[in-house]
Each structure stands twice: as structure tokens, then as C-alpha cells.
Motif scaffolding. Structure first.
Motif, PDB file in Angstrom:
ATOM      1  N   GLU A  95      -2.113 -10.758  14.939  1.00 49.68           N
ATOM      2  CA  GLU A  95      -1.705 -11.387  13.672  1.00 49.68           C
ATOM      3  C   GLU A  95      -1.912 -10.428  12.505  1.00 49.68           C
ATOM      4  OE1 GLU A  95      -3.796 -15.046  13.281  1.00 49.68           O
ATOM      5  OE2 GLU A  95      -2.437 -16.164  14.605  1.00 49.68           O
ATOM      6  N   LYS A  96      -3.056  -9.747  12.479  1.00 46.19           N
ATOM      7  CA  LYS A  96      -3.330  -8.784  11.419  1.00 46.19           C
ATOM      8  C   LYS A  96      -2.360  -7.610  11.488  1.00 46.19           C
ATOM      9  CE  LYS A  96      -8.284  -9.866  11.289  1.00 46.19           C
ATOM     10  NZ  LYS A  96      -9.653  -9.360  11.594  1.00 46.19           N
ATOM     11  N   ALA A  97      -2.023  -7.206  12.699  1.00 45.08           N
ATOM     12  CA  ALA A  97      -1.118  -6.066  12.861  1.00 45.08           C
ATOM     13  C   ALA A  97       0.265  -6.363  12.294  1.00 45.08           C
ATOM     14  CB  ALA A  97      -1.006  -5.702  14.341  1.00 45.08           C
ATOM     15  N   ARG A  98       0.674  -7.635  12.330  1.00 48.76           N
ATOM     16  CA  ARG A  98       2.013  -7.998  11.842  1.00 48.76           C
ATOM     17  C   ARG A  98       2.124  -7.964  10.326  1.00 48.76           C
ATOM     18  NH1 ARG A  98       1.712 -11.630  16.345  1.00 48.76           N
ATOM     19  NH2 ARG A  98       1.031 -13.393  15.072  1.00 48.76           N
ATOM     20  N   ASP A  99       1.016  -7.844   9.633  1.00 42.71           N
ATOM     21  CA  ASP A  99       1.045  -7.703   8.177  1.00 42.71           C
ATOM     22  C   ASP A  99       1.242  -6.228   7.859  1.00 42.71           C
ATOM     23  OD1 ASP A  99       0.870  -8.093   5.475  1.00 42.71           O
ATOM     24  OD2 ASP A  99      -1.317  -8.336   5.436  1.00 42.71           O
ATOM     25  N   LEU A 208       1.852  -1.332  17.717  1.00 42.55           N
ATOM     26  CA  LEU A 208       1.302  -0.398  16.733  1.00 42.55           C
ATOM     27  C   LEU A 208       1.901  -0.684  15.362  1.00 42.55           C
ATOM     28  CD1 LEU A 208       0.613   3.369  17.179  1.00 42.55           C
ATOM     29  CD2 LEU A 208       1.931   2.609  15.208  1.00 42.55           C
ATOM     30  N   SER A 209       1.029  -0.941  14.393  1.00 41.92           N
ATOM     31  CA  SER A 209       1.470  -1.162  13.020  1.00 41.92           C
ATOM     32  C   SER A 209       0.873  -0.067  12.146  1.00 41.92           C
ATOM     33  CB  SER A 209       1.041  -2.545  12.535  1.00 41.92           C
ATOM     34  OG  SER A 209      -0.361  -2.580  12.316  1.00 41.92           O
ATOM     35  N   THR A 210       0.977  -0.236  10.839  1.00 44.67           N
ATOM     36  CA  THR A 210       0.378   0.742   9.936  1.00 44.67           C
ATOM     37  C   THR A 210      -1.125   0.558   9.822  1.00 44.67           C
ATOM     38  OG1 THR A 210       0.900  -0.732   8.084  1.00 44.67           O
ATOM     39  CG2 THR A 210       2.474   1.033   8.560  1.00 44.67           C
ATOM     40  N   LYS A 211      -1.667  -0.481  10.477  1.00 48.47           N
ATOM     41  CA  LYS A 211      -3.105  -0.754  10.405  1.00 48.47           C
ATOM     42  C   LYS A 211      -3.855  -0.291  11.641  1.00 48.47           C
ATOM     43  CE  LYS A 211      -2.888  -4.653   7.229  1.00 48.47           C
ATOM     44  NZ  LYS A 211      -3.298  -6.052   6.987  1.00 48.47           N
ATOM     45  N   PHE A 212      -3.381  -0.692  12.801  1.00 45.15           N
ATOM     46  CA  PHE A 212      -4.048  -0.276  14.020  1.00 45.15           C
ATOM     47  C   PHE A 212      -3.135  -0.429  15.226  1.00 45.15           C
ATOM     48  CE2 PHE A 212      -4.576  -4.732  14.429  1.00 45.15           C
ATOM     49  CZ  PHE A 212      -5.248  -5.202  13.312  1.00 45.15           C
ATOM     50  N   LEU A 213      -3.651   0.031  16.355  1.00 43.48           N
ATOM     51  CA  LEU A 213      -2.944   0.007  17.626  1.00 43.48           C
ATOM     52  C   LEU A 213      -3.650  -0.970  18.558  1.00 43.48           C
ATOM     53  CD1 LEU A 213      -1.309   1.323  20.122  1.00 43.48           C
ATOM     54  CD2 LEU A 213      -3.226   2.915  20.229  1.00 43.48           C
ATOM     55  N   VAL A 214      -2.867  -1.806  19.244  1.00 45.27           N
ATOM     56  CA  VAL A 214      -3.417  -2.737  20.227  1.00 45.27           C
ATOM     57  C   VAL A 214      -2.683  -2.523  21.547  1.00 45.27           C
ATOM     58  CG1 VAL A 214      -3.832  -5.142  20.833  1.00 45.27           C
ATOM     59  CG2 VAL A 214      -3.954  -4.439  18.442  1.00 45.27           C
TER      60      VAL A 214
END
Length: 303
Positions: A95-99, A208-214
Motif C-alpha cells: 500500500e505504501k509503495a503505491r503512493d 518497485l516504487s520510488t520508495k522501496f522494493l518488495v
């Protein structure tokens, strides 16, 4: 203790259990021992109190020192490793990654991405008036060998017990993700979608977003891996995703998607044909099934 504190979920459980134990020891020391002291000798009571005091002081000191060491450790040191995520934490991290303004996914069919990630980025693009970019790297549905191998792999693993797949089922899921992505791009012009089809598959899914990789697996009961941006692993995986995209069959971005209110089996047939994908084994019922998959947008993993 450091490994426990690194996980937010494990950290909460650790402090909760520690607090319960300390409260229980205090209860025994201050309330229970005085009540039973009439039945014990003073020497035995002193020994018992000494043991309880030692356990309490040592335990509290250990927790405090370990916590201070964790929170005072430079953030760059804690970020220099790949962390294990408890299965219950995966939903929160995704959820955080989608922001984000840019999102990469590499995996099998992209079912979760179709149901959660693309709609979220499309909505954010509309309400923020800023463009959002999503890159999907999926299995090439035209590669019979890779698709057949993936179907066998998926049916062998634990999560395959609930639902058995075949080649046609796999193609429908991949087509549904492609149709959905193009439809969202049609509905939200500020959403930029790139889809690459690769001739291999992996047991891992990469978000992978601009915040982190899962990094997750098909089975939701298994833990995941996570690393934050600006770390060695994050940069390495991002570069690897770019490399994979450059070696993939990138679908034509000029083809227009189908608006959601116009989705039908016949239009999906024409759309996939225009993209140049092989539909020789598909019939009318299959395309109607794809339309339903896109419209429902069901989350297959429950998080």
C-alpha cells in the motif's frame, strides 16, 4: 534482538510480550510474595525476591539497551541490507509503495497489479493532476514453451491446490492484465503504461516504487523481502528491471485501450489482435471471460 526490531510487526509483538512478562513479575514480587510469606521462611522469601529482582532488572536493562542501540544506529546502516517482511506486513508495504509517481512490476500474470496497483495510480493521476508511470513486465503469452512450463510450476506449488491452471487460463489472465492496463490509460491520460513481455518466468514477483522494493512469492503465507530506496539492492534491482524491459517485447503504446463501459469479448478480440498477440486457441467464451476478469478486478491474494 536487532533482527526482531527491524520488523515493525515483530517489534510490536516483542514489546507487548516483554511488557506482559515484566508486569507479571511485578505482580508476583509486590502482591503475591507478601501474601504467601506467612507460609515460607524469611531466608526463602529473600532468595525468591532476589531472583525476581534480578530477572526484572536484567530484562528491562536488556530491552532498553537493545532498543537504544537500534534507534541510535545510523539509518544508512540499517538501510544497507535486505529485510525480511512478515506475511502480515506485506499488505502495508505494498500500500505504501503505491503512493508513488513511478511503479515497476515484474512477475507472472500481474493479477494483483491489475486489481490494486493500476487503479490506485490511475486515481492518483486524476486527483493530483500529475502524471504517473507504471511499467509491467509479464510472461509472453505467445511463448508456448515458457507458458506451459509456468503452468506446470504453478500447479505444483502449494497455492496451486486451490485452483488448477492450464495454458488457456494463463493466457486469459495475462490478456486481462494487458487489457486492463490499456483501458486505465485510456480513461486516465495522465497515466503512462509500458508493458514488456518476456520469454522466461521467475518464482518471485517484484514490486518497485520510488520508495522501496518488495519481493514476494505466489504463496501469501510466505515472507517477503524489502529494501529501501538509495540502497545497493534497490538500485541493482531497478537496473535489472530496466535490462529485462530492454530485452522484452514491448507492446505498441499507440494502440488505444477500450473504455471500461465498452468492454466486450468482441472488442477485446480485436484489441489483442491489433497488438499482434496470438489468439488462435481462444474462442468467444474465452474473450467474454477476459472481459469479466477486467470488469471485476478481483484481488487474488486478499491483501
Amino acid at each position: 534482538m536487532e533482527q526482531i526490531l527491524l520488523s515493525k510487526y515483530a517489534r510490536k509483538i516483542f514489546f507487548f510480550i516483554s511488557s506482559v512478562i515484566f508486569i507479571l513479575i511485578l505482580f508476583i514480587r509486590l502482591l503475591l510474595v507478601p501474601k504467601i510469606s506467612v507460609y515460607l521462611s524469611q531466608e526463602l522469601i529473600n532468595i525468591f525476591n532476589t531472583i525476581l529482582d534480578a530477572i526484572l532488572s536484567t530484562g528491562i536493562s536488556t530491552v532498553i539497551i537493545g532498543s537504544l542501540a537500534f534507534w541510535l544506529t545510523p539509518r544508512i546502516v540499517k538501510k544497507s541490507q535486505m529485510d525480511v517482511i512478515n506475511p502480515k506486513e506485506i499488505k502495508d508495504y505494498l500500500e505504501k509503495a503505491r503512493d508513488t509517481d513511478e511503479y515497476w512490476f515484474a512477475g507472472g500474470t500481474g493479477r494483483f497489479t491489475r486489481s490494486k496497483t493500476i487503479p490506485k495510480l490511475a486515481a492518483d493521476a486524476r486527483f493530483s493532476n500529475f502524471s504517473k508511470k507504471i511499467v509491467l513486465i509479464l510472461i509472453n503469452p505467445d511463448n508456448d514453451g515458457v507458458c506451459s512450463s509456468y503452468v506446470k510450476y504453478r500447479n505444483r506449488i502449494r497455492s496451486g491446490i486451490k485452483k488448477t491452471w492450464d495454458y488457456k487460463e494463463l493466457k486469459k489472465e495475462i490478456f486481462a492484465t494487458i487489457v486492463s492496463a490499456y483501458s486505465w490509460e485510456k480513461e486516465q491520460p495522465l497515466l503512462e503504461v509500458t508493458i514488456g513481455l518476456i520469454d522466461h518466468y521467475s518464482m518471485f514477483r517484484i514490486d518497485l516504487s520510488t520508495k522501496f522494493l518488495v519481493i514476494t512469492k505466489e504463496d501469501t503465507s510466505e515472507p517477503a523481502l524489502m529494501c529501501e530506496k538509495e540502497t545497493f539492492f534497490f538500485k541493482s534491482y531497478l537496473e535489472d528491471l530496466r535490462l529485462s524491459l530492454s530485452q522484452s517485447n514491448i507492446l505498441d503504446k499507440e494502440v488505444e485501450g477500450i473504455p471500461f463501459n465498452e468492454l466486450s469479448g468482441e472488442k477485446i478480440r480485436k484489441f489483442i489482435t491489433v497488438l499482434g498477440l496470438n489468439i488462435s486457441i481462444m474462442d468467444d467464451d474465452d474473450f467474454n471471460d477476459i472481459a469479466e476478469l477486467v470488469k471485476k478486478g478481483e484481488n487474488p491474494y486478499g491483501y
